[in-house]
Write an enzyme that holds these catalytic residues in place. Structure first.
Site, PDB file in Angstrom:
ATOM      1  N   SER A 125       4.545  56.126  55.272  1.00 50.55           N
ATOM      2  CA  SER A 125       3.475  55.574  54.447  1.00 50.55           C
ATOM      3  C   SER A 125       3.921  55.464  52.998  1.00 50.55           C
ATOM      4  CB  SER A 125       2.263  56.500  54.536  1.00 50.55           C
ATOM      5  OG  SER A 125       1.309  56.158  53.558  1.00 50.55           O
ATOM      6  N   TYR A 150      -1.969  65.320  54.954  1.00 54.34           N
ATOM      7  CA  TYR A 150      -1.572  64.111  55.678  1.00 54.34           C
ATOM      8  C   TYR A 150      -0.324  63.494  55.034  1.00 54.34           C
ATOM      9  CZ  TYR A 150      -1.243  59.144  56.528  1.00 54.34           C
ATOM     10  OH  TYR A 150      -0.736  57.899  56.793  1.00 54.34           O
ATOM     11  N   LYS A 154       3.975  63.023  56.270  1.00 53.92           N
ATOM     12  CA  LYS A 154       4.857  61.849  56.232  1.00 53.92           C
ATOM     13  C   LYS A 154       6.146  62.179  55.472  1.00 53.92           C
ATOM     14  CE  LYS A 154       2.135  59.332  58.665  1.00 53.92           C
ATOM     15  NZ  LYS A 154       2.492  59.188  60.105  1.00 53.92           N
TER      16      LYS A 154
HETATM   17  N1  UFG Z   1     -12.376  51.905  48.663  1.00 52.31           N
HETATM   18  C1  UFG Z   1     -13.637  51.688  48.161  1.00 52.31           C
HETATM   19  N2  UFG Z   1     -14.701  51.955  48.973  1.00 52.31           N
HETATM   20  C2  UFG Z   1     -14.569  52.406  50.246  1.00 52.31           C
HETATM   21  C3  UFG Z   1     -13.270  52.632  50.753  1.00 52.31           C
HETATM   22  C4  UFG Z   1     -12.188  52.365  49.933  1.00 52.31           C
HETATM   23  O1  UFG Z   1     -13.788  51.290  47.019  1.00 52.31           O
HETATM   24  O2  UFG Z   1     -15.582  52.649  50.919  1.00 52.31           O
HETATM   25  C5  UFG Z   1     -11.205  51.610  47.816  1.00 52.31           C
HETATM   26  C6  UFG Z   1     -10.332  52.817  47.561  1.00 52.31           C
HETATM   27  O3  UFG Z   1     -10.800  53.552  46.456  1.00 52.31           O
HETATM   28  C7  UFG Z   1      -8.975  52.163  47.332  1.00 52.31           C
HETATM   29  C8  UFG Z   1      -9.015  50.940  48.223  1.00 52.31           C
HETATM   30  O4  UFG Z   1     -10.386  50.682  48.493  1.00 52.31           O
HETATM   31  O5  UFG Z   1      -8.869  51.746  46.006  1.00 52.31           O
HETATM   32  C9  UFG Z   1      -8.300  51.134  49.545  1.00 52.31           C
HETATM   33  O6  UFG Z   1      -8.774  52.319  50.153  1.00 52.31           O
HETATM   34  P1  UFG Z   1      -8.367  52.715  51.643  1.00 52.31           P
HETATM   35  O7  UFG Z   1      -9.035  54.018  51.942  1.00 52.31           O
HETATM   36  O8  UFG Z   1      -8.611  51.590  52.558  1.00 52.31           O
HETATM   37  O9  UFG Z   1      -6.786  52.888  51.545  1.00 52.31           O
HETATM   38  P2  UFG Z   1      -5.927  53.911  50.674  1.00 52.31           P
HETATM   39  O10 UFG Z   1      -4.991  53.058  49.889  1.00 52.31           O
HETATM   40  O11 UFG Z   1      -6.738  54.880  49.935  1.00 52.31           O
HETATM   41  O12 UFG Z   1      -5.205  54.732  51.840  1.00 52.31           O
HETATM   42  C10 UFG Z   1      -4.226  54.118  52.612  1.00 52.31           C
HETATM   43  C11 UFG Z   1      -4.160  54.740  54.000  1.00 52.31           C
HETATM   44  C12 UFG Z   1      -3.715  56.165  53.942  1.00 52.31           C
HETATM   45  C13 UFG Z   1      -2.485  56.289  53.101  1.00 52.31           C
HETATM   46  C14 UFG Z   1      -2.673  55.644  51.762  1.00 52.31           C
HETATM   47  C15 UFG Z   1      -1.421  55.632  50.971  1.00 52.31           C
HETATM   48  O13 UFG Z   1      -5.424  54.708  54.624  1.00 52.31           O
HETATM   49  O14 UFG Z   1      -3.420  56.575  55.244  1.00 52.31           O
HETATM   50  O15 UFG Z   1      -3.044  54.293  51.939  1.00 52.31           O
HETATM   51  O16 UFG Z   1      -1.634  55.212  49.685  1.00 52.31           O
HETATM   52  F1  UFG Z   1      -2.173  57.592  52.896  1.00 52.31           F
END
Ligand code: UFG
Length: 336
Positions: A125, A150, A154
């Protein structure tokens, strides 16, 4: 015909990769314990490819079951997806995350060592980079201390694989995924989040479908063009194809080192509001949302430098954010 073991092959990225493997003529054996997947996915894969993959419902934490599997099946390569993946949950249950994500990995590598099985692809990741100092993120960016158990699985997973490759003459590639989204063109397989989605796209599609009241956007005070955080959203089918390219590199013995790692993203950053706008356009839905505070542990921006992966794996993304969101929406509609 090469026989490839896909662990977690009924999960989101696993199932799309199984389809691409079968399309490319590989014989596929799936191991999945159904802890975060449904058996129906096996039928959907069969409908898409007209070929039923061999399936074993098996828990990789049970060493004797893993041994027994390899006693009876000859394998030419392994793509290892099976793992827990919820960042927040991992903070609550770190030991379960280490037992599942690290324990299973070690058992698989031991079997590879003991039976001279080579060619290992690992789901890593972009979380290993944390908030990178420079964007886009190259593979040379330093690994930052993990933000969650988590993320640590990785980082440690990659270290374990590297050491096993050196000690036991194995070859492996870790793919550092950015944000996988979307669904197969057939709309027969897609993402199946358990409970309230933590990730942006399933929350967006469930909100548009009326399952959730509104999307909470976590922060609009980031130093980005519109204040919301930026990620690199990659269509899951493009991501699946990167696994085939990585596997083929190992099978053809074209790898430059016994352990390699590549960023797998589109190279393009999109903010949360960019995603909302794109989603509204392709779905013709109005998405209710409100701005709330930042989510703990979130970074400002991450997107991939894809020069190395495109050069070495001869792979690049073919699908746009609009296409990914369109497929995610069609998949959501098919679930109603
Ligand atoms: N977000 C919102 N509202 C929500 C969900 C997400 O605003 O309800 C925002 C988050 O703050 C972030 C973006 O949308 O800015 C993406 O969020 P995600 O949860 O979809 O993805 P992340 O980038 O936080 O996480 C992903 C993977 C993880 C991994 C991570 C690495 O899900 O497994 O990338 O950066 F660890």
């Amino acid at each position: 015909m090469k026989k490839i073991l896909v662990t977690g092959g009924l999960g989101f990225i696993g199932s799309h990769t199984v389809v691409e493997l079968q399309n490319e003529g590989f014989e596929v054996v799936i191991i999945d314990n159904l802890s975060n997947s449904k058996i129906d996915v096996l039928n959907s894969i069969t409908e898409i490819t007209h070929k039923k993959p061999d399936f074993h419902q098996l828990d990789l934490r049970v060493k004797s079951d893993v041994k027994n599997f390899f006693d009876h099946t000859k394998i030419d390569g392994i793509i290892h997806f099976a793992a827990f993946k919820a960042v927040g949950e991992s903070v609550e249950k770190p030991l379960e995350y280490y037992e599942n994500n690290i324990g299973s990995l070690v058992y698989l590598l031991q079997e590879m060592r003991d039976r001279n099985i080579d060619n290992f692809i690992f789901s890593s990741s972009c979380t290993v980079y944390g908030q990178a100092d420079e964007l886009p993120i190259t593979e040379n960016a330093p690994i930052k201390p993990a933000e969650s158990p988590y993320g640590n699985t990785k980082q440690v997973g990659e270290e374990i694989i590297k050491e096993a490759c050196n000690a036991h003459n194995l070859n492996a590639i870790a793919l550092r995924y950015f944000n996988p989204i979307g669904a197969h063109d057939s709309i027969k397989i897609g993402e199946l989040p358990l409970g309230v989605p933590q990730n942006l796209i399933p929350f967006v599609t469930q909100t548009a479908a009326g399952i959730r009241k509104e999307l909470s956007i976590f922060g609009d005070d980031y130093p980005t063009h519109d204040g919301t955080a930026i990620r690199d959203y990659i269509h899951v089918v493009d991501l699946a194809k990167a696994h085939i390219a990585a596997l083929q590199r190992l099978l053809d013995k074209k790898n430059a080192n016994n352990f390699e790692f590549f960023n797998v993203g589109t190279g393009k950053g999109s903010s949360v509001l960019d995603v909302v706008k794109s989603f509204e356009k392709v779905s013709s839905q109005k998405l209710p949302y409100k701005i709330v505070g930042r989510r703990a542990g979130d970074i400002t921006a991450a997107y991939a430098d894809t020069s190395l992966v495109s050069k070495e794996l001869n792979w690049k993304t073919e699908k746009t954010l609009d296409e990914a969101l369109d497929s995610a929406w069609k998949w959501q509609e098919s679930q109603l």
